[in-house]
Scaffold this motif. Structure first.
Motif, mmCIF file in Angstrom:
data_model
loop_
_atom_site.group_PDB
_atom_site.id
_atom_site.type_symbol
_atom_site.label_atom_id
_atom_site.label_comp_id
_atom_site.label_asym_id
_atom_site.label_seq_id
_atom_site.Cartn_x
_atom_site.Cartn_y
_atom_site.Cartn_z
ATOM 1 N N CYS A 123 16.434 26.319 -6.951
ATOM 2 C CA CYS A 123 15.833 25.361 -7.873
ATOM 3 C C CYS A 123 16.495 25.377 -9.249
ATOM 4 N N ASP A 124 17.076 26.509 -9.638
ATOM 5 C CA ASP A 124 17.630 26.715 -10.981
ATOM 6 C C ASP A 124 16.549 26.623 -12.066
ATOM 7 N N CYS A 172 11.916 29.396 -7.046
ATOM 8 C CA CYS A 172 12.121 29.633 -5.611
ATOM 9 C C CYS A 172 12.522 31.069 -5.269
ATOM 10 N N CYS A 203 17.670 33.147 -6.318
ATOM 11 C CA CYS A 203 18.660 33.760 -7.206
ATOM 12 C C CYS A 203 18.310 35.202 -7.576
ATOM 13 N N CYS A 207 18.542 32.901 -12.574
ATOM 14 C CA CYS A 207 18.710 31.563 -13.159
ATOM 15 C C CYS A 207 17.928 31.427 -14.452
HETATM 16 FE FE1 FES Z 1 15.196 29.165 -7.853
HETATM 17 FE FE2 FES Z 1 16.370 30.829 -9.583
HETATM 18 S S1 FES Z 1 17.313 29.380 -8.331
HETATM 19 S S2 FES Z 1 14.296 30.789 -9.001
#
Ligand code: FES
Ligand code: FES
Length: 211
Positions: free
Chosen positions: A82-83, A87, A90, A102
């Protein structure tokens, strides 16, 4: 007698509005300033240990730890989902704690010890958690898996250190190694394939408890 600089509420509001109007910049000047900032990144040197190797980076201070790992160090095992911190794809271990890479700037980790999925085991010698995920089919597409495994490894350490969770019966007694604790503590790691029950089985095997 009133203090000479005492202002009524009404006068205060008027002065505030006039001041704001005076200092407000036209939108096109703000846009030009933003464009200029984007064009001139501020760079910084960063020293950190990644999977036991010292790394010295010269990076834009706006770079997230996730991008530094993936783009600068080419450690693409850590995934960008999700960046936005929602989610868990990362997840890496920073100084023993799992974090969403992220959501943190790389320059905030000067001197840190970072462990990514590449640092947990090798194809010839899997980490116990990696082997358990394989054994219990703890994945389908595998995109969330590096984050799940890093998170699970650090999560077991958290329980063993006595850190309570929302599922713990007591804030002072040692939390249990149990499926309900694992489910609660792994709730930040989303699996769109829905491999949750197998993931809990894998974690339970490593923790030596029944799922
Ligand atoms: Fe989803 Fe970091 S990419 S929490
Ligand atoms: Fe596909 Fe988890 S295995 S998202």
């Amino acid at each position: 007698m009133d203090h000479p600089i005492t202002l009524s509420r009404r006068t205060f509001l008027i002065v505030g509005a006039v001041t704001a109007a005076t200092v407000a910049l036209p939108p096109f000047i703000c846009a030009e300033a933003s464009a200029a900032n984007l064009a001139r990144p501020i760079k910084s040197t960063l020293n950190l240990s990644v999977n036991g190797q010292s790394q010295a980076l010269d990076i834009d201070t706006r770079t997230t730890l996730l991008d530094a790992l993936r783009e600068n160090l080419k450690l693409t095992g850590t995934k960008k989902g999700c960046d936005h911190g929602q989610c868990g794809a990362c997840t890496v271990i920073a100084d023993g704690r799992r974090i969403n890479s992220c959501l943190t700037l790389a320059v905030m980790h000067e001197g840190s010890k970072i462990t990514t999925i590449e640092g947990l085991g090798t194809p010839d010698k899997l980490h116990a958690m990696q082997a358990a995920f394989v054994k219990h089919d703890g994945y389908q597409c595998g995109y969330c898996t590096p984050g799940q495994i890093c998170s699970a490894v650090a999560m077991l350490d958290e329980i063993r250190q006595g850190i309570p969770s929302h599922a713990s019966a007591s804030l002072t007694l040692a939390p249990q190694l149990s499926a309900s604790e694992f489910q609660e503590r792994m709730s930040g790691n989303i699996c769109r394939c829905g491999a949750y029950s197998n993931i809990i089985e894998a974690i339970s095997e490593v923790a030596e408890v029944s799922a």
